[in-house]
Write a protein that holds these residues in place. Structure first.
Motif, short mmCIF file in Angstrom:
data_model
loop_
_atom_site.label_atom_id
_atom_site.label_comp_id
_atom_site.label_asym_id
_atom_site.label_seq_id
_atom_site.Cartn_x
_atom_site.Cartn_y
_atom_site.Cartn_z
N ARG A 59 1.03 -1.40 0.41
CA ARG A 59 -0.24 -0.05 0.36
C ARG A 59 0.79 1.06 0.06
NH1 ARG A 59 -5.87 -0.51 1.29
NH2 ARG A 59 -5.41 1.19 0.94
N ARG A 60 0.42 2.10 -0.83
CA ARG A 60 1.37 3.18 -1.17
C ARG A 60 1.24 4.45 -0.11
NH1 ARG A 60 -1.26 6.36 -5.29
NH2 ARG A 60 -0.65 4.29 -6.56
N GLU A 61 2.47 5.01 0.78
CA GLU A 61 2.66 5.74 1.82
C GLU A 61 2.64 5.10 3.11
OE1 GLU A 61 0.15 8.90 0.77
OE2 GLU A 61 0.68 10.04 -1.10
N THR A 62 2.90 3.51 2.88
CA THR A 62 2.56 4.21 4.64
C THR A 62 4.28 3.19 4.70
OG1 THR A 62 3.13 1.44 3.30
CG2 THR A 62 0.99 2.52 3.81
N PRO A 63 4.33 3.03 6.63
CA PRO A 63 5.43 2.80 6.92
C PRO A 63 6.26 0.84 5.52
CG PRO A 63 4.45 3.53 8.14
CD PRO A 63 3.65 3.34 7.13
N GLY A 64 5.43 0.46 5.72
CA GLY A 64 6.05 -0.82 4.98
C GLY A 64 6.56 -0.35 3.04
N GLU A 65 6.14 0.43 3.22
CA GLU A 65 6.94 1.07 1.70
C GLU A 65 8.05 1.24 2.15
OE1 GLU A 65 5.41 3.53 -2.41
OE2 GLU A 65 4.42 4.80 -0.34
N THR A 66 7.96 2.68 2.98
CA THR A 66 8.36 3.41 3.11
C THR A 66 10.98 2.12 3.26
OG1 THR A 66 7.81 5.38 3.55
CG2 THR A 66 10.51 4.87 4.56
N VAL A 67 10.26 1.65 4.54
CA VAL A 67 10.62 -0.13 4.56
C VAL A 67 11.31 -0.61 3.54
CG1 VAL A 67 11.25 -2.06 5.89
CG2 VAL A 67 10.34 0.21 6.96
N LEU A 68 10.74 -0.83 2.79
CA LEU A 68 10.86 -1.90 1.24
C LEU A 68 12.29 -0.38 0.64
CD1 LEU A 68 7.87 -3.79 1.21
CD2 LEU A 68 10.42 -4.46 1.92
N ARG A 69 11.55 0.15 0.01
CA ARG A 69 12.55 1.19 -0.70
C ARG A 69 13.47 1.54 -0.27
NH1 ARG A 69 9.24 3.17 -4.89
NH2 ARG A 69 6.78 2.89 -4.83
N GLU A 70 13.52 1.74 0.73
CA GLU A 70 14.75 2.75 1.72
C GLU A 70 16.09 0.73 1.85
OE1 GLU A 70 13.99 3.33 5.88
OE2 GLU A 70 13.67 5.15 4.99
N ALA A 71 15.67 -0.18 1.91
CA ALA A 71 16.42 -1.31 1.17
C ALA A 71 16.93 -1.59 0.39
CB ALA A 71 15.57 -2.88 2.00
N GLY A 72 16.09 -0.99 -1.11
CA GLY A 72 16.55 -0.80 -2.33
C GLY A 72 15.77 -1.70 -2.67
N LEU A 73 14.86 -2.27 -2.83
CA LEU A 73 13.69 -3.34 -3.30
C LEU A 73 13.21 -2.47 -4.30
CD1 LEU A 73 13.25 -5.49 -0.69
CD2 LEU A 73 14.29 -5.41 -2.32
N VAL A 74 12.96 -2.89 -5.51
CA VAL A 74 11.90 -3.22 -6.45
C VAL A 74 9.96 -2.86 -5.54
CG1 VAL A 74 10.41 -2.84 -9.10
CG2 VAL A 74 12.83 -3.84 -9.01
N VAL A 75 9.58 -1.84 -5.62
CA VAL A 75 7.98 -2.02 -4.93
C VAL A 75 7.65 -0.82 -5.94
CG1 VAL A 75 7.39 -0.58 -2.67
CG2 VAL A 75 9.45 -1.00 -2.68
N HIS A 76 6.36 -1.59 -5.73
CA HIS A 76 5.10 -0.38 -6.71
C HIS A 76 4.08 -0.45 -5.33
CE1 HIS A 76 6.74 -2.35 -10.76
NE2 HIS A 76 6.06 -3.04 -9.90
N GLY A 77 4.21 0.93 -5.84
CA GLY A 77 3.21 1.76 -4.49
C GLY A 77 1.92 1.36 -4.55
N LEU A 78 1.17 0.63 -4.15
CA LEU A 78 -1.05 0.75 -4.60
C LEU A 78 -1.74 1.22 -3.49
CD1 LEU A 78 -0.93 -3.38 -3.74
CD2 LEU A 78 -0.68 -2.33 -6.19
N ALA A 79 -2.22 2.10 -4.52
CA ALA A 79 -3.71 3.07 -4.17
C ALA A 79 -4.47 2.33 -2.87
CB ALA A 79 -4.87 3.66 -5.10
N ASP A 80 -4.60 1.06 -3.66
CA ASP A 80 -5.90 0.46 -2.66
C ASP A 80 -5.26 -1.23 -3.15
OD1 ASP A 80 -7.05 0.01 -5.07
OD2 ASP A 80 -8.74 1.53 -4.96
N ASP A 81 -6.10 -1.70 -2.13
CA ASP A 81 -6.34 -3.12 -2.45
C ASP A 81 -7.03 -3.95 -4.23
OD1 ASP A 81 -5.16 -4.17 0.07
OD2 ASP A 81 -7.18 -4.78 0.87
N GLU A 82 -7.53 -3.39 -4.15
CA GLU A 82 -8.39 -3.68 -5.76
C GLU A 82 -6.43 -3.20 -7.07
OE1 GLU A 82 -10.20 -1.89 -3.26
OE2 GLU A 82 -11.30 -3.92 -3.03
N ALA A 83 -6.29 -2.47 -6.44
CA ALA A 83 -5.08 -2.40 -7.78
C ALA A 83 -4.25 -3.34 -7.88
CB ALA A 83 -4.22 -0.22 -7.15
N PHE A 84 -3.70 -4.27 -7.50
CA PHE A 84 -3.16 -5.16 -7.15
C PHE A 84 -3.44 -6.28 -8.34
CE2 PHE A 84 -1.80 -9.80 -6.00
CZ PHE A 84 -0.08 -9.89 -6.24
N LEU A 85 -4.44 -6.86 -8.33
CA LEU A 85 -4.16 -7.93 -9.73
C LEU A 85 -4.33 -7.29 -11.19
CD1 LEU A 85 -5.91 -10.62 -10.76
CD2 LEU A 85 -8.06 -9.49 -10.72
#
Length: 337
Positions: free
Chosen positions: A43-69
């Motif tokens: 999910r976009r703009e969450t602490p989880g997204e921040t942690v993963l991006r700071e780890a240098g990983l490829v991250v896709h931010g999702l606006a909501d759960d429906e954006a995953f499929l």
């Protein structure tokens, strides 16, 4: 959009904690080291997204759960890993129709049991809560499959156990959703000194006025930490760690560090019971019914018993050997073959 052989769906923040984020970070790094292309959806703009991006990983931010499929349909992944607790049968079937070749779910009592290729249920509170005989997926369960950071395994001789535990760490996860730090810090003021208290605040933990007041009022010195670069080393340097009943229990067991746990969610009560039965954790109760006098009474005897804490340190690595990451990577590698 870069192609990903493996797409991982995970979330983390103040409400649900960051334990799943940290373990998927470790899994992603190890899979990449084994030659896989890996991306994560969060999910976009969450602490989880921040942690993963700071780890240098490829991250896709999702606006909501429906954006995953739609993301899964277009990113070119052959394997999708869902670390979202109980998965939806409808979602898994939709991923199949989208051409995803292999599905892996974690901590799943729902859709994954019937629709995934591999289900990894390392959270011990799940054991016996579903009909494993009706499971179509390959099912791997128990602490042997808990994904931990590579450094969360005991190396070298254990730290000497002092006659009285003095160095205590309060560490209630990446978010401390229930505000346990302030409540426990206040309760510890009733214990006799000397005590050297350390408080670790995770990336999503809030330092409200209640916590500030508890720290100022404490008769014991309190060191507040955030963003500890080597949490495993911090754990190993403590006589006792006070924590919740999540993934941190597995980390402390693997390191051979005595722990006292408060259940911050109903399912954590069963997990704590399991670790208590294995001899490596003291149960401090459930957060809703926690009374300061009960907490201090239970802790007092443990602080003064070197023998009990020595047994806890010995039993932990026997229960959690720290090899779960490698086991899970091998299982996923077989799916990809």
């Amino acid at each position: 959009m870069p192609a990903a052989e493996i797409l991982i769906r995970v979330d983390g923040g103040h409400v649900i904690g960051l334990g799943h984020i940290f373990r998927m970070r470790a899994l992603a790094h190890r899979l990449i080291g084994n030659g896989f292309s890996v991306a994560l959806a969060v999910r976009r703009e969450t602490p989880g997204e921040t942690v993963l991006r700071e780890a240098g990983l490829v991250v896709h931010g999702l606006a909501d759960d429906e954006a995953f499929l739609p993301l899964a349909q277009t990113c070119g992944a052959g394997i999708v890993i869902l670390d979202v607790l109980n998965t939806s049968v409808d979602l898994l079937r939709a991923l199949r129709r989208a051409g995803i070749r292999r599905l892996v779910t974690l901590d799943d009592e729902a859709g994954g049991l019937m629709e995934a290729d591999l289900v990894i249920n390392s959270i011990v509170s799940l054991a016996g809560r579903y009909d494993a005989t009706a499971c179509r997926a390959q099912l791997c369960e128990g602490p042997a499959y808990m994904i931990l950071q590579p450094e969360m395994a005991r190396s070298g001789p254990p730290r000497p156990v002092p006659d009285r535990a003095r160095r205590l760490l309060l560490c209630f996860g990446g978010s401390d959703t229930r505000g346990l730090s302030a409540r426990v810090l206040s309760a510890l003021g009733a214990l006799p000194g000397p005590l050297d208290l350390h408080l670790n605040l995770g990336p999503a933990a809030l330092q409200g006025q209640g916590l500030i007041s508890a720290r100022i009022a404490s008769p014991h010195p309190v060191t507040v930490m955030r963003g500890v670069p080597d949490l495993a080393a911090c754990f190993r340097n403590m006589d006792l760690v006070l924590c919740a009943g999540g993934i941190m229990l597995y980390e402390l067991a693997a390191l051979g560090v005595p722990a006292a746990a408060i259940a911050s969610e109903p399912h954590e009560r069963a997990t704590i019971d399991f670790f208590v039965g294995a001899g490596c954790v003291l149960d401090l109760g459930y957060y809703e019914t926690l009374r300061p006098s009960d907490l201090t009474a239970r802790l007092a005897s443990l602080l003064d018993s070197a023998a009990r804490r020595r047994d806890m340190a010995r039993c932990g690595p026997l229960l959690v050997d720290g090899g779960g990451l490698e086991r899970c990577v091998r299982l996923i590698g077989k799916l990809a073959a």
